[in-house]
Structure formats: C-alpha cells, structure tokens
Write a protein that holds these residues in place. Sequence first.
Motif, PDB file in Angstrom:
ATOM      1  N   SER A  97      -2.931   3.467  -0.337  1.00  0.00           N
ATOM      2  CA  SER A  97      -3.373   2.218   0.070  1.00  0.00           C
ATOM      3  C   SER A  97      -3.403   2.410   1.946  1.00  0.00           C
ATOM      4  CB  SER A  97      -2.568   1.109  -0.068  1.00  0.00           C
ATOM      5  OG  SER A  97      -2.452   0.984  -1.888  1.00  0.00           O
ATOM      6  N   VAL A  98      -2.367   3.367   2.248  1.00  0.00           N
ATOM      7  CA  VAL A  98      -2.317   3.160   3.587  1.00  0.00           C
ATOM      8  C   VAL A  98      -3.137   3.635   3.950  1.00  0.00           C
ATOM      9  CG1 VAL A  98      -0.572   4.949   3.341  1.00  0.00           C
ATOM     10  CG2 VAL A  98      -2.102   5.475   4.053  1.00  0.00           C
ATOM     11  N   TYR A  99      -4.660   3.297   3.354  1.00  0.00           N
ATOM     12  CA  TYR A  99      -5.854   3.159   4.745  1.00  0.00           C
ATOM     13  C   TYR A  99      -6.559   2.138   4.431  1.00  0.00           C
ATOM     14  CZ  TYR A  99      -5.334   8.406   2.867  1.00  0.00           C
ATOM     15  OH  TYR A  99      -5.467  10.234   3.064  1.00  0.00           O
ATOM     16  N   ALA A 100      -7.184   2.476   6.105  1.00  0.00           N
ATOM     17  CA  ALA A 100      -7.758   0.838   6.794  1.00  0.00           C
ATOM     18  C   ALA A 100      -8.792   0.576   5.570  1.00  0.00           C
ATOM     19  CB  ALA A 100      -7.955   1.208   7.811  1.00  0.00           C
ATOM     20  N   ALA A 101      -9.431   1.501   5.136  1.00  0.00           N
ATOM     21  CA  ALA A 101     -10.620   1.036   4.260  1.00  0.00           C
ATOM     22  C   ALA A 101     -11.420   1.239   3.323  1.00  0.00           C
ATOM     23  CB  ALA A 101     -12.108   1.504   5.263  1.00  0.00           C
ATOM     24  N   LEU A 114      -4.078   1.946   8.030  1.00  0.00           N
ATOM     25  CA  LEU A 114      -3.236   0.761   8.665  1.00  0.00           C
ATOM     26  C   LEU A 114      -2.504   0.194   9.874  1.00  0.00           C
ATOM     27  CD1 LEU A 114      -2.886  -0.679   5.798  1.00  0.00           C
ATOM     28  CD2 LEU A 114      -4.595  -1.181   6.604  1.00  0.00           C
ATOM     29  N   ASP A 115      -2.229   0.034  10.202  1.00  0.00           N
ATOM     30  CA  ASP A 115      -1.223  -0.532  12.094  1.00  0.00           C
ATOM     31  C   ASP A 115       0.203  -1.012  11.069  1.00  0.00           C
ATOM     32  OD1 ASP A 115      -2.917  -0.527  14.038  1.00  0.00           O
ATOM     33  OD2 ASP A 115      -3.019  -2.345  13.565  1.00  0.00           O
ATOM     34  N   PRO A 116       0.712   0.198  11.179  1.00  0.00           N
ATOM     35  CA  PRO A 116       2.145   0.642  10.298  1.00  0.00           C
ATOM     36  C   PRO A 116       3.009  -1.321  10.657  1.00  0.00           C
ATOM     37  CG  PRO A 116       2.790   1.551  12.957  1.00  0.00           C
ATOM     38  CD  PRO A 116       1.192   1.308  12.962  1.00  0.00           C
ATOM     39  N   PHE A 117       3.603  -1.302   9.511  1.00  0.00           N
ATOM     40  CA  PHE A 117       4.797  -3.063   9.703  1.00  0.00           C
ATOM     41  C   PHE A 117       5.914  -2.330   9.499  1.00  0.00           C
ATOM     42  CE2 PHE A 117       6.441  -6.040   7.420  1.00  0.00           C
ATOM     43  CZ  PHE A 117       5.629  -7.561   8.123  1.00  0.00           C
ATOM     44  N   VAL A 118       6.570  -2.490  10.276  1.00  0.00           N
ATOM     45  CA  VAL A 118       7.695  -1.737  10.692  1.00  0.00           C
ATOM     46  C   VAL A 118       9.327  -2.414   9.644  1.00  0.00           C
ATOM     47  CG1 VAL A 118       7.280  -0.930  12.524  1.00  0.00           C
ATOM     48  CG2 VAL A 118       8.999  -2.393  12.370  1.00  0.00           C
ATOM     49  N   ASP A 120      11.312  -4.388   6.917  1.00  0.00           N
ATOM     50  CA  ASP A 120      11.307  -4.923   4.848  1.00  0.00           C
ATOM     51  C   ASP A 120      10.674  -6.188   4.492  1.00  0.00           C
ATOM     52  OD1 ASP A 120      12.548  -2.587   5.268  1.00  0.00           O
ATOM     53  OD2 ASP A 120      14.519  -2.837   4.825  1.00  0.00           O
ATOM     54  N   ASP A 121       9.461  -5.841   3.571  1.00  0.00           N
ATOM     55  CA  ASP A 121       9.036  -6.793   2.779  1.00  0.00           C
ATOM     56  C   ASP A 121       8.955  -6.609   2.038  1.00  0.00           C
ATOM     57  OD1 ASP A 121       7.850  -9.324   2.893  1.00  0.00           O
ATOM     58  OD2 ASP A 121       5.585  -8.666   4.074  1.00  0.00           O
ATOM     59  N   GLU A 122       8.383  -7.862   1.173  1.00  0.00           N
ATOM     60  CA  GLU A 122       8.112  -7.776  -0.378  1.00  0.00           C
ATOM     61  C   GLU A 122       6.983  -8.196  -0.680  1.00  0.00           C
ATOM     62  OE1 GLU A 122      10.607  -6.056  -3.032  1.00  0.00           O
ATOM     63  OE2 GLU A 122      11.626  -5.798  -1.799  1.00  0.00           O
ATOM     64  N   ALA A 123       6.114  -8.069   0.308  1.00  0.00           N
ATOM     65  CA  ALA A 123       4.533  -9.021   0.338  1.00  0.00           C
ATOM     66  C   ALA A 123       3.699  -7.306  -0.213  1.00  0.00           C
ATOM     67  CB  ALA A 123       4.745 -10.108   1.195  1.00  0.00           C
ATOM     68  N   GLY A 124       3.867  -8.169  -1.263  1.00  0.00           N
ATOM     69  CA  GLY A 124       2.315  -7.180  -1.671  1.00  0.00           C
ATOM     70  C   GLY A 124       1.428  -6.736  -0.129  1.00  0.00           C
ATOM     71  N   GLN A 125       1.002  -8.064   0.202  1.00  0.00           N
ATOM     72  CA  GLN A 125      -0.096  -7.423   1.251  1.00  0.00           C
ATOM     73  C   GLN A 125       0.581  -6.278   2.223  1.00  0.00           C
ATOM     74  OE1 GLN A 125       0.889 -10.111   0.508  1.00  0.00           O
ATOM     75  NE2 GLN A 125       1.068 -12.185   2.836  1.00  0.00           N
ATOM     76  N   THR A 126       1.717  -6.587   3.193  1.00  0.00           N
ATOM     77  CA  THR A 126       2.003  -5.248   3.607  1.00  0.00           C
ATOM     78  C   THR A 126       2.792  -3.703   2.777  1.00  0.00           C
ATOM     79  OG1 THR A 126       4.647  -6.135   3.281  1.00  0.00           O
ATOM     80  CG2 THR A 126       4.001  -7.667   5.295  1.00  0.00           C
ATOM     81  N   LYS A 131       4.027   1.141   4.537  1.00  0.00           N
ATOM     82  CA  LYS A 131       3.906   3.077   3.739  1.00  0.00           C
ATOM     83  C   LYS A 131       3.560   4.111   4.283  1.00  0.00           C
ATOM     84  CE  LYS A 131       5.272   3.779  -0.670  1.00  0.00           C
ATOM     85  NZ  LYS A 131       6.214   4.755  -1.129  1.00  0.00           N
ATOM     86  N   VAL A 132       2.809   3.138   5.956  1.00  0.00           N
ATOM     87  CA  VAL A 132       2.448   4.135   6.870  1.00  0.00           C
ATOM     88  C   VAL A 132       3.546   4.131   7.620  1.00  0.00           C
ATOM     89  CG1 VAL A 132       1.188   3.783   9.056  1.00  0.00           C
ATOM     90  CG2 VAL A 132      -0.147   2.748   6.569  1.00  0.00           C
ATOM     91  N   ALA A 133       4.027   2.940   8.228  1.00  0.00           N
ATOM     92  CA  ALA A 133       5.787   3.072   8.946  1.00  0.00           C
ATOM     93  C   ALA A 133       5.886   4.086   8.144  1.00  0.00           C
ATOM     94  CB  ALA A 133       6.001   1.989   9.258  1.00  0.00           C
TER      95      ALA A 133
END
Length: 332
Positions: A97-101, A114-118, A120-126, A131-133
């Motif tokens: 799921s780390v891939y952008a496409a 994907l751009d990293p989301f640094v 913590d979050d429980e939302a599925g869309q992040t 994982k990238v971060a």
Amino acid sequence: MKILVLGGTAWLGREVAAQAVAAGHAVTALARGESGGVPAGVTLVQADRTAPGAYDAVSGTAWDAVVDLARQPSHVRGALSSLAGTTRSWAFVSSASVYAADDEPGADESARLLDPFVDDDEAGQTYGARKVACEQLVLDAVPDRALVARSGLIAGPGDHTDRTGYWPLRFAHPATEDGAVLVPDSPVGTQVLDVRDLAAWLLGCAERAVTGVVNASGPVLALGDHLETARRVAGHTGELVPVSQEWLAGHRVSPWSGERSLPLWLPLPEYAGMMTRSTAAAQARGLVARPLDQTLEDTLAWEVSQGPGRPRRAGLSPADEAALVDLARTAS
C-alpha cells in the motif's frame, strides 16, 4: 539467536514468533497482549508502545534480530531510538500500500511511493502513507541492517480480514438453493502469500541478516484461475454466474473488501498492478510460496472451524448473493 518481535500476539507476528521458537531461538514479544496470548515458549513483555518507557524492559539486551510490524510512525521511532544500537538485524514489515499508483502490472520496488504521513493515525486512508514514513525511519536509522518487506495480500488460516477465506467457503457453502455462485468476470490478477511462508521467510532473513527493500508476495494468478482453485478445493460443482465489473458497480457491490463486496476483485484499469507486482528481489532472497491449493484447503478448514455463519469483514451475505444471482440470471 535472541529475537524480539514487536507484536507477536496477532496473526503474522504470532506466526513469526511460533516459527522462531520451533527453530530453537530465544523469542521475546513486546505487545499490549490485547490480540491474544503469545505462542508457547515465547516470553511476553506487556507494554503500550505509545507510553513513555515502553521499551525499558527490552532495551538492555543485545538482540540478534528485531521484527517490527508497526503501522504508526511514533512506534517505529521509539523502537529505533531504544533498540537500534544493540540490534544486529532489523526487519520491518511494510505493505504494498506504500505505492502511489496501482495501474502498472509487474512494477518493482522502484515504483513511486506515496508522500509520507509522519503522524500517528487510525484512518485507513493514511495507512500506506504511514507505512512510507515508517520505512523511511528504519532506512535512515539502520540503513545497512534493515530488511523492509512490502507485504502484499496475506492468505491462510487465521485470515481475520476474511478476504482469502471468502471464496473457498462460498464454494463449499453456496448461498443459492441450486449451488450457483456469483463471480466477477474479470482478467484482473491476484497475488497472495500464505502467512506461514511469509513468516518463514522473515525468520530466514533474520537468521541470515538479509537486507534490502523488497516486495513480499506470492505468484501472480488470474482471478479466474484463483477462483477455479478455490472451487476445486471446496468440491463445488454448481453453476458459476459471471458478471462484469460494470454490472457489479451498478448493483453497488464493492471491490476488494468490506460490507457487500467481492474479495480479490479489483476494477480495471486503475488496479491492474495492485496484485501483479514483481517479487524477483524477494525470491532472490529466498522467498518461496507453497501451492495455492494447500493454502486454500487450510483456510477453508479454519473458516469452517470458526463457523460459516459468523459476521464477516469482506464478502456478500448469503441473502445478498442469492438476490444478485437472481438479478444476473434475469438480465442474461
């Protein structure tokens, strides 16, 4: 070896811990323990990775290997800060799921992320961006000691996502009186890896201090061939009722997972590459997948042991499917 599994009480982590003990290693699992107990022979250190001092009980040990399954960047950051200096080999279980496409069949590890989301979050869309971060934290801290395993869809007994167990169970217990089963008429690829094979490979990599960033998944198989294997395993002889992706979308059937879905089916062309990624790098590092029929046989046995009528996280309910089969037959 002294192996620390950060997790170890849920599905994949528990399998890694169990196989490591069976191989004669000294295994410790650091976890909250809310997902269940640890396998026999594993030492459990109960800790909340969000709490101060979470790693105090394990930070004084020289670990031969750490296996981390985290999805929150702060968990990875804290583990590396406390343990990286005394650990020989570090395996981080990431995700495809780390891939952008997901539209390029056969894409390898060089595909855009994907751009990293640094945070913590429980939302599925992040999930993928987190994982990238996490990957970046590991590769920055222990670049010469890290294995980053980008796992694809994991299959096998214990699949709590209900995706890989849906089809063998549905073929074994059709929703219709005459045994007909609704199936997607789609050439999309499937790519699953038995949890036991992934765990064995992660353990082998830890034993050999294998490094690199690799896609860890199973062989690519057309959806129709995957379903035919599930059908054979279940002994299904009823009718197949194939429907197009346009028909499914028009009748509000979701792809992949979730309520009112058909697992493993993905819309084309935007998901042509999601389950057809290159695993050449992992195979070069020893990844071996067992035959799909073995995985599905064992998954079906596990599904039956759990009770076929239980609430599910993926798939169609029997009532929904029976109604959709009637609609599809009327339209044909």
